[in-house]
Design a protein around this motif. Structure first.
Motif, PDB file in Angstrom:
ATOM      1  N   TRP A 509       0.844  -1.205   0.000  1.00 49.22           N
ATOM      2  CA  TRP A 509       0.000   0.000   0.000  1.00 49.22           C
ATOM      3  C   TRP A 509       0.879   1.255   0.000  1.00 49.22           C
ATOM      4  O   TRP A 509       2.021   1.213   0.461  1.00 49.22           O
ATOM      5  CB  TRP A 509      -0.929   0.004   1.210  1.00 49.22           C
ATOM      6  CG  TRP A 509      -0.212   0.210   2.521  1.00 49.22           C
ATOM      7  CD1 TRP A 509       0.524  -0.714   3.204  1.00 49.22           C
ATOM      8  CD2 TRP A 509      -0.149   1.407   3.285  1.00 49.22           C
ATOM      9  NE1 TRP A 509       1.030  -0.159   4.350  1.00 49.22           N
ATOM     10  CE2 TRP A 509       0.635   1.141   4.438  1.00 49.22           C
ATOM     11  CE3 TRP A 509      -0.702   2.689   3.133  1.00 49.22           C
ATOM     12  CZ2 TRP A 509       0.890   2.106   5.420  1.00 49.22           C
ATOM     13  CZ3 TRP A 509      -0.454   3.640   4.100  1.00 49.22           C
ATOM     14  CH2 TRP A 509       0.335   3.349   5.234  1.00 49.22           C
ATOM     15  N   HIS A 510       0.322   2.358  -0.524  1.00 47.05           N
ATOM     16  CA  HIS A 510       1.064   3.618  -0.570  1.00 47.05           C
ATOM     17  C   HIS A 510       0.161   4.784  -0.149  1.00 47.05           C
ATOM     18  O   HIS A 510      -0.916   4.946  -0.714  1.00 47.05           O
ATOM     19  CB  HIS A 510       1.586   3.885  -1.989  1.00 47.05           C
ATOM     20  CG  HIS A 510       2.424   2.765  -2.526  1.00 47.05           C
ATOM     21  ND1 HIS A 510       3.717   2.536  -2.120  1.00 47.05           N
ATOM     22  CD2 HIS A 510       2.130   1.783  -3.422  1.00 47.05           C
ATOM     23  CE1 HIS A 510       4.194   1.478  -2.746  1.00 47.05           C
ATOM     24  NE2 HIS A 510       3.256   0.993  -3.537  1.00 47.05           N
ATOM     25  N   PRO A 511       0.612   5.601   0.824  1.00 45.30           N
ATOM     26  CA  PRO A 511      -0.122   6.823   1.156  1.00 45.30           C
ATOM     27  C   PRO A 511       0.310   7.938   0.203  1.00 45.30           C
ATOM     28  O   PRO A 511       1.412   8.463   0.320  1.00 45.30           O
ATOM     29  CB  PRO A 511       0.323   7.111   2.598  1.00 45.30           C
ATOM     30  CG  PRO A 511       1.674   6.482   2.729  1.00 45.30           C
ATOM     31  CD  PRO A 511       1.774   5.378   1.720  1.00 45.30           C
ATOM     32  N   CYS A 561       4.647   9.236  -2.694  1.00 45.05           N
ATOM     33  CA  CYS A 561       4.277   8.322  -1.623  1.00 45.05           C
ATOM     34  C   CYS A 561       4.848   8.872  -0.323  1.00 45.05           C
ATOM     35  O   CYS A 561       5.998   9.304  -0.275  1.00 45.05           O
ATOM     36  CB  CYS A 561       4.849   6.942  -1.916  1.00 45.05           C
ATOM     37  SG  CYS A 561       4.559   5.767  -0.570  1.00 45.05           S
ATOM     38  N   ASN A 563       5.370   7.095   2.346  1.00 42.38           N
ATOM     39  CA  ASN A 563       6.286   6.162   2.997  1.00 42.38           C
ATOM     40  C   ASN A 563       7.682   6.677   2.674  1.00 42.38           C
ATOM     41  O   ASN A 563       8.097   6.683   1.513  1.00 42.38           O
ATOM     42  CB  ASN A 563       6.087   4.739   2.456  1.00 42.38           C
ATOM     43  CG  ASN A 563       7.017   3.742   3.130  1.00 42.38           C
ATOM     44  OD1 ASN A 563       8.221   3.988   3.256  1.00 42.38           O
ATOM     45  ND2 ASN A 563       6.459   2.628   3.555  1.00 42.38           N
ATOM     46  N   HIS A 566       9.940   4.573   0.604  1.00 37.61           N
ATOM     47  CA  HIS A 566       9.559   4.504  -0.805  1.00 37.61           C
ATOM     48  C   HIS A 566       9.907   5.803  -1.530  1.00 37.61           C
ATOM     49  O   HIS A 566      10.452   5.776  -2.636  1.00 37.61           O
ATOM     50  CB  HIS A 566       8.054   4.254  -0.947  1.00 37.61           C
ATOM     51  CG  HIS A 566       7.616   2.920  -0.431  1.00 37.61           C
ATOM     52  ND1 HIS A 566       6.320   2.477  -0.529  1.00 37.61           N
ATOM     53  CD2 HIS A 566       8.303   1.932   0.188  1.00 37.61           C
ATOM     54  CE1 HIS A 566       6.216   1.264   0.009  1.00 37.61           C
ATOM     55  NE2 HIS A 566       7.412   0.919   0.452  1.00 37.61           N
ATOM     56  N   MET A 571       9.775   7.019  -5.343  1.00 39.59           N
ATOM     57  CA  MET A 571       8.342   7.073  -5.628  1.00 39.59           C
ATOM     58  C   MET A 571       7.786   8.496  -5.491  1.00 39.59           C
ATOM     59  O   MET A 571       6.999   8.809  -4.607  1.00 39.59           O
ATOM     60  CB  MET A 571       7.590   6.107  -4.711  1.00 39.59           C
ATOM     61  CG  MET A 571       6.175   5.830  -5.178  1.00 39.59           C
ATOM     62  SD  MET A 571       5.414   4.473  -4.271  1.00 39.59           S
ATOM     63  CE  MET A 571       5.306   3.238  -5.550  1.00 39.59           C
TER      64      MET A 571
HETATM   65 CU   LIG Z   1       4.856   3.811  -1.072  1.00 39.22          CU
END
Ligand SMILES: [Cu+2]
Length: 579
Positions: A509-511, A561, A563, A566, A571
């Motif tokens: 998952w990615h915020p 993202c 994270n 990431h 990202m």
């Molecule tokens: Cu991510």
């Protein structure tokens, strides 16, 4: 000269918003009261008392520069503020309209825009997390950093002094401010070199719960973060007291740094911007081995709510307002009081599932913007997300638990309105497993919804990556932190309505967070289809989340993202338009 340019930019921004009159040149002059009074807007009589309380409280919070985040009793604000004045040796922050103390601040309650000045000194610090003592980096020696607070239309002026061994910046998460104040290194500004300083200055554009953190390397996974709260005197809310609860996942100073943790995930193969050569040398030898250790940890970290892998990093500590659960902060109020709890996830790789034992939570705001109130037992906050909830408190001592979703540990604060034993560090209130807030439960209030407008263009942001390569991409590209290029930016035009589709093709998952704008999520499951206004939204594996953006703040903006592992691994994408 620089200052004149800044002021011109502020005026332009204000005129564009058509919400406020042009501001006078911000100057720490001796007559802030007179200036404020001259610019006083008309006051709605029924709100007088409440507004006075609210804005007075905000001004005093600003005047104090509360190094400690936590309970803020509005009714007893003056007594607390006076008491706290002596107790807090490092204010580092003052509002010109409130700098003279309570009386001046009260007089400023119906005043026009003020300039709120603060200093953030980023420096190596020794921090007691409530038992564990860690060497880390912080703003001014506290974790979280000082609470910055103002009203819509105020000018926030923050002097950032860099005493770190690395260059840094400050990003004002969720704020629609001029692009050059956005704090993205090598894109919106040159990073602030070690030993150097920079002043950020912008008008606070809209009310809500926001935060600040560096946008360089892995710095935000240290102690460099703090809350930024903007009050709207026209919307004082119906609550008696307020708690600010900042959540974080913590590993810095516990045997490795965030840079080393990233190195372990990438197997020592990748070079990283922002990482110093000493960190590199320490992890080079054991990189691959530890990477496999990371894989084993990942096997354990699963979450149905997040659709699979919960995260990439196993943290030794989870913090609420800088405290481990064995030494929690106590948030005090009286039985029967209605409290507003402002929840903020400042973590780097951890979603938190939050519940308050013995209570249900009425969600009133997502990422600063009001939603139609919905009552649930628990809610999930991704990194970068904020939710404001309201609760009418019972009598006793209650655990406010933030479970590290899928990871096992938790953060804890104690809400106390009466006697009784404090909850145990490992307490798991039943509310954690009852009704969880879903994105589709949320609709923007009519005032917060984007006005209806035809969609002018659609951009897909395809999210890919995996644990083996640890290369995370958007539309097949990894962001170059040192040499970002406008050429890779997704094009749009000023004034357009742009639909962003976050298409997650990875098994993680990615915020996803967009700078300089607050999009409106299109949630097919909701009654109206309107969805909440947000700046950060969870996108689960193989899910597509659709968000509409009003292109009303020209510049080159990140969509990335949140994270940190990431984003640092690539990202990140850009949206660019100019007027
Ligand atoms: Cu991510």
């Amino acid at each position: 000269m620089q200052q004149l340019e800044d002021i011109r930019e502020l005026q332009l921004q204000l005129q564009r918003q058509r919400r406020l009159p042009p501001v006078a040149q911000p100057r720490p002059g001796p007559q802030p009261q007179a200036r404020a009074a001259a610019a006083a807007p008309p006051l709605a009589p029924p709100l007088w008392t409440r507004r006075q309380t609210l804005t007075g409280g905000g001004a005093m919070a600003a005047a104090l520069g509360l190094g400690m985040v936590g309970a803020w009793g509005r009714k007893g604000a003056w007594a607390e503020a006076r008491a706290a004045l002596g107790a807090l040796p490092v204010p580092g922050l003052h509002a010109h309209a409130g700098a003279g103390g309570a009386d001046t601040a009260l007089a400023g309650a119906n005043a026009g825009p003020r300039t709120i000045s603060a200093t953030l000194a980023a420096r190596p610090s020794t921090i007691d997390l409530g038992g564990p003592v860690v060497q880390t980096w912080s703003y001014g020696g506290t974790v979280p950093g000082p609470l910055l607070r103002g009203r819509v239309g105020d000018t926030l002026q923050v002097a950032v002094r860099n005493h770190l061994p690395q260059a840094t910046t400050v990003h004002w998460h969720g704020m629609a401010i001029p692009n050059r104040m956005d704090g993205v290194p090598n894109l919106t500004q040159q990073p602030i070199a070690p030993g150097a300083a920079m002043t950020y200055r912008f008008v606070l554009p809209h009310a809500g719960t926001y935060w600040y953190h560096p946008h360089v390397g892995m710095q935000a996974d240290r102690g460099l973060y703090g809350p930024l709260i903007i009050d709207d005197p026209a919307e004082p809310g119906r609550y008696d007291a307020e708690f600010v609860v900042v959540l974080d996942d913590w590993l810095d100073g516990t045997g490795r740094t965030p840079d080393q943790a990233l190195q372990q995930l990438t197997g020592g193969m990748d070079s990283m911007g922002g990482m110093d050569s000493m960190d590199m040398g320490q992890t080079q030898s054991g990189g691959m081995q530890m990477s496999m250790g990371g894989m084993a940890a990942m096997e354990r970290m699963r979450s149905a709510a997040l659709g699979g892998d919960a995260g990439d990093v196993d943290y030794p500590h989870y913090l609420a307002n800088g405290r481990v659960p064995t030494a929690p902060q106590t948030l005090r109020a009286r039985p029967g009081q209605r409290v507003r709890i402002r929840l903020l996830n400042a973590g780097a790789d951890t979603a938190f599932r939050v519940a308050l034992g013995g209570h249900r939570l009425t969600v009133t705001h997502s990422d600063g913007y009001p939603v139609r109130p919905v009552t649930v037992d628990s809610l999930l906050l991704s990194m970068g997300e904020r939710y404001d909830v309201e609760v009418t408190l019972g009598d006793g001592a209650f655990p406010l638990v933030a479970e590290a979703e899928g990871k096992g540990g938790q953060a804890l604060a104690v809400v106390r309105t009466g006697g009784g034993a404090a909850p145990r560090a490992g307490v798991r209130p039943a509310e954690l497993r009852r009704r969880l807030l879903h994105l589709s439960d949320l609709d923007a209030t009519p005032q917060a919804a984007l006005p209806r407008q035809r969609v002018d263009r659609v951009h897909d942001l395809v999210l890919q990556g995996d644990m083996m390569s640890y290369r995370w991409t958007i539309n097949g590209q990894s962001y170059d932190h040192l040499r970002p290029s406008d050429a890779m930016a997704l094009p749009l035009r000023d004034g357009e309505r742009v639909r962003l589709r976050f298409v997650n093709l990875s098994s993680m998952w990615h915020p996803m967070h967009v700078h300089g704008h607050t999009f409106q999520v299109r949630t097919p499951g909701s009654a109206s289809g309107a969805g909440p206004r947000k700046d950060t939204v969870i996108v689960r594996p193989l899910e597509t989340v659709v968000c509409d953006v009003a292109a009303d703040n020209p510049g080159t903006w990140m969509a990335h993202c949140h994270n940190l592992y990431h984003s640092e691994s690539g990202m990140m994408a850009l949206l660019a338009y100019h007027n």
